[in-house]
Design a protein around this motif. Structure first.
Motif, PDB file in Angstrom:
ATOM      1  N   TRP A  49       0.791  -1.226   0.000  1.00  0.00           N
ATOM      2  CA  TRP A  49       0.000   0.000   0.000  1.00  0.00           C
ATOM      3  C   TRP A  49       0.826   1.280   0.000  1.00  0.00           C
ATOM      4  O   TRP A  49       0.309   2.367   0.265  1.00  0.00           O
ATOM      5  CB  TRP A  49      -0.981   0.057   1.189  1.00  0.00           C
ATOM      6  CG  TRP A  49      -1.652  -1.238   1.513  1.00  0.00           C
ATOM      7  CD1 TRP A  49      -1.646  -2.380   0.756  1.00  0.00           C
ATOM      8  CD2 TRP A  49      -2.433  -1.559   2.666  1.00  0.00           C
ATOM      9  NE1 TRP A  49      -2.378  -3.372   1.368  1.00  0.00           N
ATOM     10  CE2 TRP A  49      -2.860  -2.900   2.549  1.00  0.00           C
ATOM     11  CE3 TRP A  49      -2.816  -0.834   3.796  1.00  0.00           C
ATOM     12  CZ2 TRP A  49      -3.647  -3.533   3.510  1.00  0.00           C
ATOM     13  CZ3 TRP A  49      -3.601  -1.466   4.750  1.00  0.00           C
ATOM     14  CH2 TRP A  49      -4.006  -2.797   4.603  1.00  0.00           C
ATOM     15  N   SER A 107       7.220   6.162  10.576  1.00  0.00           N
ATOM     16  CA  SER A 107       6.330   5.077  10.151  1.00  0.00           C
ATOM     17  C   SER A 107       4.905   5.437  10.504  1.00  0.00           C
ATOM     18  O   SER A 107       4.660   6.340  11.326  1.00  0.00           O
ATOM     19  CB  SER A 107       6.712   3.755  10.831  1.00  0.00           C
ATOM     20  OG  SER A 107       6.296   3.767  12.177  1.00  0.00           O
ATOM     21  N   GLY A 108       3.962   4.722   9.916  1.00  0.00           N
ATOM     22  CA  GLY A 108       2.559   4.965  10.212  1.00  0.00           C
ATOM     23  C   GLY A 108       2.252   4.732  11.680  1.00  0.00           C
ATOM     24  O   GLY A 108       1.552   5.532  12.324  1.00  0.00           O
ATOM     25  N   SER A 109       2.790   3.639  12.222  1.00  0.00           N
ATOM     26  CA  SER A 109       2.566   3.349  13.644  1.00  0.00           C
ATOM     27  C   SER A 109       3.054   4.495  14.511  1.00  0.00           C
ATOM     28  O   SER A 109       2.378   4.912  15.457  1.00  0.00           O
ATOM     29  CB  SER A 109       3.305   2.072  14.055  1.00  0.00           C
ATOM     30  OG  SER A 109       2.903   0.978  13.281  1.00  0.00           O
ATOM     31  N   TYR A 140      -7.398  -0.838  12.136  1.00  0.00           N
ATOM     32  CA  TYR A 140      -5.971  -1.148  12.256  1.00  0.00           C
ATOM     33  C   TYR A 140      -5.215   0.168  12.263  1.00  0.00           C
ATOM     34  O   TYR A 140      -5.432   1.019  11.390  1.00  0.00           O
ATOM     35  CB  TYR A 140      -5.491  -2.002  11.078  1.00  0.00           C
ATOM     36  CG  TYR A 140      -4.005  -2.253  11.113  1.00  0.00           C
ATOM     37  CD1 TYR A 140      -3.472  -3.249  11.934  1.00  0.00           C
ATOM     38  CD2 TYR A 140      -3.127  -1.468  10.365  1.00  0.00           C
ATOM     39  CE1 TYR A 140      -2.108  -3.463  11.997  1.00  0.00           C
ATOM     40  CE2 TYR A 140      -1.755  -1.686  10.417  1.00  0.00           C
ATOM     41  CZ  TYR A 140      -1.252  -2.683  11.230  1.00  0.00           C
ATOM     42  OH  TYR A 140       0.105  -2.892  11.284  1.00  0.00           O
ATOM     43  N   HIS A 141      -4.346   0.354  13.245  1.00  0.00           N
ATOM     44  CA  HIS A 141      -3.581   1.598  13.322  1.00  0.00           C
ATOM     45  C   HIS A 141      -2.087   1.363  13.482  1.00  0.00           C
ATOM     46  O   HIS A 141      -1.341   2.323  13.685  1.00  0.00           O
ATOM     47  CB  HIS A 141      -4.109   2.477  14.456  1.00  0.00           C
ATOM     48  CG  HIS A 141      -5.534   2.898  14.273  1.00  0.00           C
ATOM     49  ND1 HIS A 141      -5.929   3.780  13.290  1.00  0.00           N
ATOM     50  CD2 HIS A 141      -6.672   2.541  14.926  1.00  0.00           C
ATOM     51  CE1 HIS A 141      -7.245   3.959  13.363  1.00  0.00           C
ATOM     52  NE2 HIS A 141      -7.714   3.216  14.334  1.00  0.00           N
ATOM     53  N   GLY A 142      -1.647   0.099  13.418  1.00  0.00           N
ATOM     54  CA  GLY A 142      -0.218  -0.170  13.521  1.00  0.00           C
ATOM     55  C   GLY A 142       0.071  -1.292  14.501  1.00  0.00           C
ATOM     56  O   GLY A 142      -0.849  -1.867  15.090  1.00  0.00           O
ATOM     57  N   GLU A 200     -10.033   5.370  10.706  1.00  0.00           N
ATOM     58  CA  GLU A 200      -9.557   5.327   9.319  1.00  0.00           C
ATOM     59  C   GLU A 200     -10.697   5.862   8.448  1.00  0.00           C
ATOM     60  O   GLU A 200     -11.757   5.238   8.390  1.00  0.00           O
ATOM     61  CB  GLU A 200      -9.242   3.886   8.897  1.00  0.00           C
ATOM     62  CG  GLU A 200      -8.106   3.208   9.642  1.00  0.00           C
ATOM     63  CD  GLU A 200      -8.108   1.690   9.415  1.00  0.00           C
ATOM     64  OE1 GLU A 200      -8.635   0.944  10.267  1.00  0.00           O
ATOM     65  OE2 GLU A 200      -7.586   1.259   8.373  1.00  0.00           O
ATOM     66  N   ASP A 234      -6.709   8.714  10.804  1.00  0.00           N
ATOM     67  CA  ASP A 234      -5.543   7.920  10.424  1.00  0.00           C
ATOM     68  C   ASP A 234      -5.626   7.690   8.918  1.00  0.00           C
ATOM     69  O   ASP A 234      -6.263   6.750   8.449  1.00  0.00           O
ATOM     70  CB  ASP A 234      -5.528   6.600  11.194  1.00  0.00           C
ATOM     71  CG  ASP A 234      -4.384   5.688  10.765  1.00  0.00           C
ATOM     72  OD1 ASP A 234      -3.664   6.045   9.809  1.00  0.00           O
ATOM     73  OD2 ASP A 234      -4.213   4.614  11.375  1.00  0.00           O
ATOM     74  N   VAL A 236      -3.075   6.993   7.043  1.00  0.00           N
ATOM     75  CA  VAL A 236      -1.818   6.349   6.660  1.00  0.00           C
ATOM     76  C   VAL A 236      -1.991   5.541   5.375  1.00  0.00           C
ATOM     77  O   VAL A 236      -1.141   5.582   4.490  1.00  0.00           O
ATOM     78  CB  VAL A 236      -1.291   5.462   7.818  1.00  0.00           C
ATOM     79  CG1 VAL A 236      -0.149   4.568   7.355  1.00  0.00           C
ATOM     80  CG2 VAL A 236      -0.838   6.342   8.980  1.00  0.00           C
ATOM     81  N   MET A 237      -3.117   4.836   5.269  1.00  0.00           N
ATOM     82  CA  MET A 237      -3.371   4.086   4.041  1.00  0.00           C
ATOM     83  C   MET A 237      -4.206   4.889   3.049  1.00  0.00           C
ATOM     84  O   MET A 237      -3.933   4.865   1.845  1.00  0.00           O
ATOM     85  CB  MET A 237      -4.076   2.755   4.368  1.00  0.00           C
ATOM     86  CG  MET A 237      -4.273   1.833   3.175  1.00  0.00           C
ATOM     87  SD  MET A 237      -5.663   2.260   2.123  1.00  0.00           S
ATOM     88  CE  MET A 237      -6.991   1.450   3.002  1.00  0.00           C
ATOM     89  N   SER A 262       1.344   8.643   6.005  1.00  0.00           N
ATOM     90  CA  SER A 262       2.651   7.982   5.833  1.00  0.00           C
ATOM     91  C   SER A 262       2.618   7.241   4.497  1.00  0.00           C
ATOM     92  O   SER A 262       2.297   7.846   3.488  1.00  0.00           O
ATOM     93  CB  SER A 262       2.926   7.049   7.014  1.00  0.00           C
ATOM     94  OG  SER A 262       4.218   6.503   6.918  1.00  0.00           O
TER      95      SER A 262
END
Ligand code: PLP
Length: 421
Positions: A49, A107-109, A140-142, A200, A234, A236-237, A262
């Protein structure tokens, strides 16, 4: 279980007892990966991703090369540099209006940990006792302790359960049940005085590519605002074009209080992340009192080479040609899944922006079901990099993917259903 081979490298999310061979990749170019044994694979999931404009995009590669030769690392406390300043400036022009400060991480986490710490630091510094976090089920967040705490609980983190902190969960807004989610959020915000809600926007990724519409995102923001609960997006994705707009929140006209980006921020070339926030959160930490400092850093905060890659990525987004590609991938994806919408072997055929997902009907469902690895092996044999989440197959290609590539990907999916359903 005793192992009989030497395994020096421990791979992520990999059960080495069931998978001892890793596919060796030598080279990437656009949407393609080239294996050491001479095969050309299509990267249908953007290498987990992250890759947006294709592997080894020349503009990003050049920026990395130039920056690496000039300044490749510098402490970011007390020091700054052009690549970070330029990325921050360009980001602030493009993110939802109202986000005014950029904190870098790698990083995303980490960007999620930073978001949670910003939220708690805000309430702490203004002298209010608000410490709880509201989360959405299946999120999901990491994979760090804090980011796992706000993510779905399950087999992935059962062993670490004792270390995870308590959160308030609201259900995923499944189609037709959106009001249940909104009511649960409203009740949590009214009665529990939480510090923040983290979500998300539009798509829950690792939770199974679960999609919900922009109006629900908008309503959730309105509910949080009414109770002064900080809204953490979030992205990130979902960021960098995946959902059809540069950021998913744009579609709901939502400005989060805190946002995490991220994955595609460097076009997928190097690790970098940012957490953006509104001024009041920054201001709560702005003081001549040193105890109010935001106590967070990582060694490589705002690494200049990673920032140069991010700046190059932002250059590409300036160009209408790259924005048009997102729209055209979304259209091609819709055309590609049309046939699957009436294929009885699949359920929940869905798309948001450039991402499609479909569930293979099987008695063997769930992330750990054997169907996941079996599908993965089948796709590998077809030179397709696809990594189903259990029986959920999803396609999240880099935006340079062609209609012919997509034909090949979906032919593989159809054949997998023939072979395995
Ligand atoms: C991938 C992901 C993360 C974690 O990012 P890493 O860079 O892998 O640490 C966090 N949140 C979401 C929504 C993600 O998809």
């Amino acid at each position: 279980m005793k192992r009989n081979s030497k395994i020096p490298i421990w791979h992520p999310f990999t059960q080495h007892a069931l998978q001892d061979e890793m596919t060796r990749i030598d080279r990437g170019d656009g949407a393609y990966l080239f294996t050491a044994d001479g095969r050309r694979m299509i990267d249908a999931i953007s290498s987990w991703w992250v890759v947006t404009h294709g592997h080894c995009h020349p503009h990003i590669v050049r920026a990395i090369q130039e920056q690496a030769a000039k300044l490749n690392q510098i402490i970011f406390a007390g020091y700054t540099h052009d690549p970070a300043e330029e990325v921050a400036q360009e980001l602030l022009k493009r993110v939802p209006r109202g986000l005014d400060h950029v904190f870098f991480s790698d990083s995303g986490s980490a960007s999620v940990e930073v978001a949670l710490k910003m939220a708690l630091g805000y309430w702490h510094n203004i002298g209010k006792q608000r410490i709880r976090i509201v989360v959405m089920q299946r999120s999901y967040h990491g994979d760090t302790i804090g980011s796992m705490s706000v993510g779905a609980r399950g087999v992935f983190n059962a062993a670490y359960g004792p270390l995870l902190f308590d959160v308030i969960s609201i259900p995923f807004p499944a189609r037709g049940h959106e009001q249940t989610t909104l009511d649960a959020l409203e009740s949590a915000c009214r009665h529990e005085m939480p510090a923040a809600f983290i979500v998300e926007p539009l798509i829950l990724g690792a939770g199974g590519m679960l999609m919900y519409p922009p109006w629900v995102l908008k309503e959730m923001k309105v509910i949080c605002e009414a109770s002064d609960v900080l809204f953490i997006a979030d992205e990130v994705m979902t960021g960098w074009g995946r959902t059809g707009t540069l950021f998913a929140c744009e579609q709901a006209d939502v400005t989060p209080d805190i946002a995490c980006y991220s994955k595609g921020i460097t076009g997928g070339a190097l690790p970098l992340a940012v957490t953006l926030c509104r001024s009041d959160i920054f201001d709560a930490h702005y003081s001549r009192d040193r105890t109010r400092t935001f106590f967070h850093s990582s060694s490589y905060t705002a690494n200049p080479v990673a920032c140069a890659a991010a700046k190059a990525n932002l250059d590409l987004w300036q160009d209408q040609k790259y924005r048009d590609r997102v729209a055209s991938v979304a259209t091609m994806q819709e055309q590609a899944i049309a046939a699957f919408r009436v294929d009885k072997r699949f359920a929940n055929v869905r798309r948001t922006g450039t991402i499609t997902a479909l569930d293979l009907k099987t008695s063997d469902a769930g992330y750990l079901a054997d169907i996941g690895p079996k599908l993965g092996a089948f796709f590998e044999s077809r030179n397709l990099l696809l990594r189903p989440l259990g029986n959920t197959i999803y396609v999240m290609p880099p935006y340079c993917v062609t209609a012919a590539d997509l034909d090949e990907i979906y032919a593989g999916i159809r054949d997998a259903a023939d072979a395995l359903a």
